[in-house]
Structure formats: C-alpha cells, structure tokens
Scaffold this motif. Structure first.
Motif, PDB file in Angstrom:
ATOM      1  N   THR A  72      13.959 -39.629 -40.555  1.00 35.30           N
ATOM      2  CA  THR A  72      13.731 -38.710 -39.443  1.00 35.30           C
ATOM      3  C   THR A  72      13.052 -39.431 -38.284  1.00 35.30           C
ATOM      4  N   ARG A  73      13.442 -39.076 -37.078  1.00 32.80           N
ATOM      5  CA  ARG A  73      12.840 -39.717 -35.914  1.00 32.80           C
ATOM      6  C   ARG A  73      11.382 -39.313 -35.739  1.00 32.80           C
ATOM      7  N   ARG A  74      10.546 -40.269 -35.353  1.00 34.64           N
ATOM      8  CA  ARG A  74       9.128 -39.993 -35.120  1.00 34.64           C
ATOM      9  C   ARG A  74       8.935 -38.897 -34.077  1.00 34.64           C
ATOM     10  N   GLU A  75       9.893 -38.816 -33.171  1.00 32.14           N
ATOM     11  CA  GLU A  75       9.809 -37.804 -32.112  1.00 32.14           C
ATOM     12  C   GLU A  75       9.666 -36.400 -32.681  1.00 32.14           C
ATOM     13  N   LEU A  76      10.327 -36.130 -33.817  1.00 32.30           N
ATOM     14  CA  LEU A  76      10.212 -34.814 -34.432  1.00 32.30           C
ATOM     15  C   LEU A  76       8.790 -34.590 -34.944  1.00 32.30           C
ATOM     16  N   GLY A  77       8.148 -35.647 -35.453  1.00 30.29           N
ATOM     17  CA  GLY A  77       6.763 -35.528 -35.905  1.00 30.29           C
ATOM     18  C   GLY A  77       5.853 -35.076 -34.777  1.00 30.29           C
ATOM     19  N   TRP A  78       6.042 -35.670 -33.601  1.00 27.69           N
ATOM     20  CA  TRP A  78       5.242 -35.268 -32.432  1.00 27.69           C
ATOM     21  C   TRP A  78       5.541 -33.827 -32.041  1.00 27.69           C
ATOM     22  N   LYS A  79       6.802 -33.434 -32.179  1.00 28.15           N
ATOM     23  CA  LYS A  79       7.181 -32.055 -31.839  1.00 28.15           C
ATOM     24  C   LYS A  79       6.486 -31.068 -32.784  1.00 28.15           C
ATOM     25  N   ALA A 183      -5.491 -44.354 -25.642  1.00 29.11           N
ATOM     26  CA  ALA A 183      -6.445 -43.380 -25.118  1.00 29.11           C
ATOM     27  C   ALA A 183      -5.888 -42.711 -23.868  1.00 29.11           C
ATOM     28  N   SER A 184      -6.266 -41.450 -23.697  1.00 30.22           N
ATOM     29  CA  SER A 184      -5.871 -40.659 -22.516  1.00 30.22           C
ATOM     30  C   SER A 184      -4.365 -40.531 -22.361  1.00 30.22           C
ATOM     31  N   SER A 185      -3.652 -40.567 -23.460  1.00 33.81           N
ATOM     32  CA  SER A 185      -2.199 -40.399 -23.422  1.00 33.81           C
ATOM     33  C   SER A 185      -1.838 -38.968 -23.813  1.00 33.81           C
ATOM     34  N   GLU A 186      -0.592 -38.612 -23.561  1.00 37.08           N
ATOM     35  CA  GLU A 186      -0.111 -37.286 -23.952  1.00 37.08           C
ATOM     36  C   GLU A 186      -0.167 -37.124 -25.468  1.00 37.08           C
ATOM     37  N   GLU A 187       0.122 -38.203 -26.171  1.00 34.72           N
ATOM     38  CA  GLU A 187       0.079 -38.157 -27.636  1.00 34.72           C
ATOM     39  C   GLU A 187      -1.342 -37.937 -28.143  1.00 34.72           C
ATOM     40  N   GLU A 188      -2.320 -38.551 -27.496  1.00 34.15           N
ATOM     41  CA  GLU A 188      -3.713 -38.343 -27.891  1.00 34.15           C
ATOM     42  C   GLU A 188      -4.095 -36.874 -27.728  1.00 34.15           C
ATOM     43  N   THR A 189      -3.623 -36.247 -26.668  1.00 37.48           N
ATOM     44  CA  THR A 189      -3.904 -34.828 -26.438  1.00 37.48           C
ATOM     45  C   THR A 189      -3.313 -33.967 -27.549  1.00 37.48           C
ATOM     46  N   VAL A 190      -2.101 -34.320 -27.996  1.00 30.04           N
ATOM     47  CA  VAL A 190      -1.464 -33.584 -29.090  1.00 30.04           C
ATOM     48  C   VAL A 190      -2.309 -33.677 -30.354  1.00 30.04           C
ATOM     49  N   ILE A 191      -2.818 -34.873 -30.650  1.00 26.97           N
ATOM     50  CA  ILE A 191      -3.643 -35.063 -31.845  1.00 26.97           C
ATOM     51  C   ILE A 191      -4.951 -34.288 -31.729  1.00 26.97           C
ATOM     52  N   ILE A 192      -5.585 -34.347 -30.573  1.00 28.21           N
ATOM     53  CA  ILE A 192      -6.849 -33.628 -30.370  1.00 28.21           C
ATOM     54  C   ILE A 192      -6.647 -32.124 -30.538  1.00 28.21           C
TER      55      ILE A 192
END
Length: 200
Positions: A72-79, A183-192
């Motif tokens: 599975t693509r990592r992109e789905l994990g972020w979704k 740090a300060s990335s969109e992905e970091e915001t998703v995790i927070i």
C-alpha cells in the motif's frame, strides 16, 4: 460465514448479489475481493513493531496484514491519519468513535512505516480505506487484549480501566512518535493532530 453476516463489509452487497467470501475474518463479496486483489495477499513475516504490542489472536493474522500494508502506498497512511481527528463529526457513540480513531492511528502509522512510495492505485478505492478501518479496530482490540493480559487488569474494574486506557494511549503515542518528518511541515501537523486525540 455460518450465516452470521450475509453482507459485504466493504460495499454492503447482500447475499442475493454476491455470496461473501472471507478476508482475515471479514465478509467480503466476490467483486470487492477481486477488485482489490485480496486473493493475491500472501502472508509474510509479521511486522516486528506490531508483533510486540498485539495479543496472540492479533499476531495470527499479522502476516497477511503486514503484506497488505507493504503493498500500500504511504500516501494512504497519511490520509488515514489526517481523517482520524474528524471521526467525531461522523460517530456519536464515544466508545465506537475512540476505537475508530485508534484504528486509524494504528493502520495509518503502520502504512507510513511499511508502505511503498508507488502502488497500483487500488488504495484510492474507498473500499480499501474501509478495509483498513476495520482492520485497525481489530488491531486496537488486540493491543488492549495484550495490555490486559500482561498487566493482569480487570476491564470491569474502573481503576484498571483507567490504567488500561493510559497504557493503550502510550503505545499509540509511541507509534506516532516513530514517524520521522520535517519540523513545521504539513505531515508534522497531521501527527500532532493525531497525538491530540490520545488521552482526550
């Protein structure tokens, strides 16, 4: 299926439309089974991270779940992670909502860790997301079972229930912390945002 569930868990098709098969104990109609290529999922060595936190029932299916996540693509994990904070808008029951949030955190973080950069596009199908939501809740129950057994907790005891909840959240927090992002990335915001669900 022993007559327990005659509908496909992924698309809702009844037995009159297509007799359901089973994928990891989940009733799935023949069309979804074929479309999502579930028949080609061959078990591999179970993910070592999940192996350490699941009970015996969970580890029995971990080879297939790991194989599914690796293709599975990592992109789905972020979704999946990005959706978790908004489940409360869709689910009123607090227990069910909490399980869905936890399931999304478990599967989302695991796919990010194990997934591929490129896939065949099947994970764009909403039925695929539904499958991971169901598997995530199953894995969450397995984590709770492992904690209950290891700590000798009584789920009916209110104080033990608090301990169980704290240990459970600590494990999920660890899964999120293991994801490396800038740090300060969109992905970091998703995790927070996902971390903020724990202990709330």
């Amino acid at each position: 299926m022993n007559g327990i569930d005659k509908k496909c868990s992924l698309c809702g098709a009844g037995e009159d439309e297509e007799a359901p098969e089973e994928f990891l104990g989940i009733p799935v109609c023949g069309k979804c089974f074929t479309d999502l290529e579930l028949g080609s999922v061959e078990p591999v060595d179970g993910d070592p991270v999940l192996t350490t936190i699941l009970d015996e029932k969970g580890t029995l299916l971990l080879g297939e779940i790991t194989a599914l996540m690796r293709r599975t693509r990592r992109e789905l994990g972020w979704k999946l992670l990005s959706v978790a904070p908004y489940i409360s808008d869709q689910v009123e029951d607090p227990v069910h909502r909490s399980m869905m949030e936890s399931g999304l955190i478990i599967t989302g973080s695991s796919i990010i860790r194990m997934g591929t950069e490129e896939g065949d596009g099947s994970d764009e199908d909403e039925r695929f997301i539904t499958l991971f939501l169901i598997l995530g809740q199953y894995l969450d129950i397995s984590i709770l079972g492992r904690i209950t057994r290891d700590e000798g907790l009584d789920a009916e005891n209110m104080l033990d229930g608090i301990v169980l909840s704290r240990l459970h959240d600590h494990i999920l927090f660890g899964l999120l912390r293991s994801i490396e992002v800038e740090a300060s990335s969109e992905e970091e915001t998703v995790i927070i945002n996902s971390m903020n669900l724990l202990g709330s």
